[in-house]
Design an enzyme around this catalytic site. Structure first.
Site, short mmCIF file in Angstrom:
data_model
loop_
_atom_site.label_atom_id
_atom_site.label_comp_id
_atom_site.label_asym_id
_atom_site.label_seq_id
_atom_site.Cartn_x
_atom_site.Cartn_y
_atom_site.Cartn_z
N TYR A 295 158.64 46.91 68.96
CA TYR A 295 157.67 47.26 68.97
C TYR A 295 156.30 48.17 68.96
O TYR A 295 155.83 48.90 68.26
CB TYR A 295 156.70 46.08 69.15
N HIS B 78 152.03 40.63 59.31
CA HIS B 78 153.05 40.63 60.03
C HIS B 78 154.52 40.03 59.73
O HIS B 78 155.59 40.03 59.24
CB HIS B 78 153.05 40.47 61.23
N GLU B 79 154.60 38.44 60.01
CA GLU B 79 155.56 37.70 59.48
C GLU B 79 156.45 37.64 57.94
O GLU B 79 157.19 37.64 58.24
CB GLU B 79 155.11 36.19 60.10
N HIS C 126 159.07 38.08 74.98
CA HIS C 126 160.14 38.90 74.56
C HIS C 126 160.89 38.65 75.98
O HIS C 126 162.09 39.19 75.47
CB HIS C 126 160.40 39.83 74.10
N HIS D 293 155.39 30.94 69.70
CA HIS D 293 155.32 31.94 69.51
C HIS D 293 155.74 32.98 68.01
O HIS D 293 156.96 32.38 67.36
CB HIS D 293 156.37 33.08 70.50
N ALA D 294 154.97 33.34 67.26
CA ALA D 294 155.16 33.50 66.03
C ALA D 294 156.41 34.06 65.56
O ALA D 294 157.06 35.10 65.56
CB ALA D 294 153.97 34.57 64.88
N HIS E 232 158.05 40.17 57.41
CA HIS E 232 159.70 40.11 57.89
C HIS E 232 160.24 39.30 56.44
O HIS E 232 161.47 39.38 56.11
CB HIS E 232 160.13 39.17 59.32
N GLU F 147 159.44 45.28 61.75
CA GLU F 147 158.50 44.85 62.77
C GLU F 147 157.02 45.74 62.30
O GLU F 147 155.68 44.95 62.36
CB GLU F 147 158.41 45.40 64.16
#
Ligand code: X8Z
Ligand code: ZN
Length: 614
Positions: free
Chosen positions: A523, A385-386, A513, A355-356, A389, A413
């Site tokens: 999210y 998305h990553e 999650h 999971h990323a 972060h 997020e």
């Protein structure tokens, strides 16, 4: 590793470790703190307490992140035990800090000190009871749940063992009802084993939260938003109420089209949609069935997955592509260590958590992602998305450790997703991935694809924690875990289980999650916030195109405005950070509604005369 979207069970209090070169001074610091707390307390004592605690946090975060990183990259009994030990240590310290911080509740302190003390009191995700046997048990359960998910696979009727990545790919591309059903059911064989662990984790987490003065763990999670916990729950309902009419029309149209594909016996037009037909293992975003619902004559005529392949994009080139969006805004390029230490592809020879996730090991510059990248348009978005972060983590690294976090967890997020909203046809042409920009007659197609990803997600983003909050409050009991999950899936998403579930089924456990202990409301928030951020940044960039065609690529003014908010970390209530970018202190769904307004008009027209709803 980052606490608000931290991907281990417990949470260290603040974002990440600061330095790899401090020795372990935990014992010395604990003595200092104990001596401070034994007298009548003053603001000066608060200062000393916060300074000593900061040093401990830096060390704990670094140790915890390293152990969690190794465990998630090499899942074995040994690395799980080491991760659990580090987790136990940081959780016990977190509980101690929270108890000590509460001692300053009636002491007059500065606003800054109060904010730091509150952060110490609130931000554990999975607090342990004050009993070392129980905190060890909780940490062990967290590591076991994580391993069960990370190692999960399914052996098909024909004897082939498939990973989640392989099954995800079939869910995205197969249009064979029975094959989809086998994948859907197969993945859910991983989670019955989690149920006893999950029940015990909820008991222990609740006991920990109650020890810190909260009614239950859900109430503790809801109290992290610079507003009373009950008001936060009402905010989510209010926002969902704004979006529901758009969702209902999307749902109605998609159900009709799926009825045409699979037959109305398989997709009854007055019932929730079977959950395995929406192109995603969890029916959480539906972009992969775009081809089944694409509006006639309005297809933009390209597919990012195919364009990536025809332009020879490999996993690294995809990450470099996403990085270059951020650098075009004025952010510094990622450090060499990012490229050396990240995990980009699924290793063939060992179990990893695929999971990323994005990590910040030392709160200096040791930022990394861990992701089993598939060469698809969908994963191209996840990479943005990553990196959102990572660029956030780097932007707030000069804040004190307490504030090395996002303004609220939705912000963390939302940032990379905000950037991905700028991955428009104009941008794709600019970087050479497509040759021509489709004209405006194709906008409904573009908006449809985006709505399948973003609008469809919103009720899922809401229901996951509606379920957990009720589990933690005791309203949902273990014997009802699965049935209550499906009741909420039907109520919010209008999707249903395609097949009666066994009594031992624990379908929530098949969503990362839940075993990962990562709160999910973030999210939901992010899906609303990203449209507000996109609108604000487009305005700053001087955009004159319709908002869904706006790309802030290369715009340094937009980059500077974004950076101002990122640099703030969590030093201010999130409302203040929100105001800096959007001009408002309250979240609002009008930005997403405006973005999709042309599609909504189109959907209403298509749905005329139909019996919508579920
Ligand atoms: O978990 C994630 C990210 C890591 S923070 C890949 N997301 C949620 C999910 O996959 O369920 C992003 C969107 C929702
Ligand atoms: Zn994320």
């Amino acid at each position: 590793m980052q606490s608000t979207f931290k991907l281990t069970t417990a949470a260290i209090l603040v974002a990440a470790s600061l330095s790899a070169c401090n020795g372990d001074n935990t014992v010395e610091n604990s003595a200092k703190v104990a001596s401070v707390l034994s007298k009548a307390l003053t603001a000066q004592d608060a200062e000393k307490f916060l300074a000593a605690t900061e040093q401990e946090l830096v060390q704990l975060n670094l140790e915890g992140s390293r152990a969690a990183w190794i465990n998630s990259n090499f899942i074995t009994q040994d690395t799980s035990a080491l991760a659990a030990a580090a987790d136990q240590k940081s959780t016990e310290s977190g509980v101690r800090f929270a108890m000590q911080a509460a001692k300053f509740d009636s002491v007059e302190v500065s606003a800054d000190q109060r904010r730091k003390l509150n952060i110490l009191k609130q931000s554990l995700v999975m607090p342990a009871p004050q009993d070392s046997a129980k905190s060890a048990e909780l940490a062990k359960i967290g590591a076991e749940l994580n391993s069960l998910y990370g190692k999960g696979n399914y052996t098909t009727k024909s004897g082939e063992t498939l990973s989640l990545g392989e099954m995800t790919a079939t869910m995205a591309t197969s249009r064979n009802y029975d094959e989809l059903l086998e994948m859907w059911q197969g993945w859910r064989t991983i989670s019955p084993a989690m149920k006893p662990l999950y029940i015990r984790q909820a008991e222990l987490g609740n006991e920990g939260a109650q020890g810190l003065g909260y009614a239950d763990l859900g109430a503790m999670w809801r109290s992290n938003y610079d507003m009373p916990a009950d008001d936060f729950a009402k905010e989510l309902d209010r926002l969902w109420g704004q979006i529901k009419p758009l969702y209902n029309d999307l749902h109605c149209y998609v159900r009709t089209e799926l009825g045409k594909t699979y037959g109305e016996d398989k997709v009854p037009q007055d019932q929730p949609i079977p959950a395995h037909l929406l192109g995603n293992m969890w029916a959480q975003s539906w972009g992969n069935i775009y081809d089944l619902v694409a509006p006639e004559n309005a297809d933009p005529g390209y597919d990012v997955t195919k364009q990536l392949a025809s332009h020879n994009y490999d996993e690294i080139k995809m990450v470099k592509g996403a990085e270059s969006f951020f650098t075009s805004l004025g952010f510094e390029a990622l450090p060499a260590t990012f490229w050396q230490r990240s995990l980009f592809t699924k290793p063939a020879d060992r179990d990893v958590v695929c999971h990323a996730s994005a990590w910040d090991l030392d709160a200096k510059d040791d930022i990394r992602i861990k992701m089993c990248i598939q060469k698809t348009g969908e994963d191209f978005s996840v990479i943005h998305h990553e990196l959102g972060h990572n660029f956030y983590q780097r932007a707030y690294q000069n804040q004190p450790v307490y504030y090395q976090n996002s303004a609220n967890d939705g912000f963390h997020e939302a940032i990379g997703d905000t950037i991905a909203l700028s991955v428009t046809p104009k941008y794709l042409k600019e970087i050479g991935l497509i040759d021509t920009i489709p004209d405006e007659s194709k906008d409904i197609g573009l908006l449809m694809k985006m709505a399948l990803d973003k609008v469809a997600f919103i009720p899922f983003g809401l229901m996951v924690d509606q379920w957990r909050w009720k589990v933690y409050s005791g309203e949902i009991t273990p014997e009802n875990y699965n049935s209550a999950w499906w009741e909420l899936r039907e109520k919010y998403q209008g999707v249903t289980t395609p097949i009666d579930r066994n009594v031992d089924a624990f379908d929530p456990g098949a969503k990362y999650h839940v075993p990962g202990g990562v709160p999910y409301s973030r999210y939901f928030l992010a899906h609303i916030q990203q449209f507000e951020f996109h609108r604000a940044l487009c305005e700053i960039s001087g955009n004159t195109d319709p908002i869904h065609r706006c790309s802030i690529y290369n715009n340094k003014d937009a980059g500077a405005a974004l950076n101002t908010v990122l640099e703030m970390g969590s030093s201010q209530p999130w409302q203040a950070a929100y105001k800096v970018l959007t001009g408002n202190e309250q979240m609002d769904a009008t930005a997403i509604l405006d973005y999709f307004a042309p599609l909504h008009t189109w959907l209403k027209d298509k749905n005329q005369g139909k019996q919508c709803g579920f």
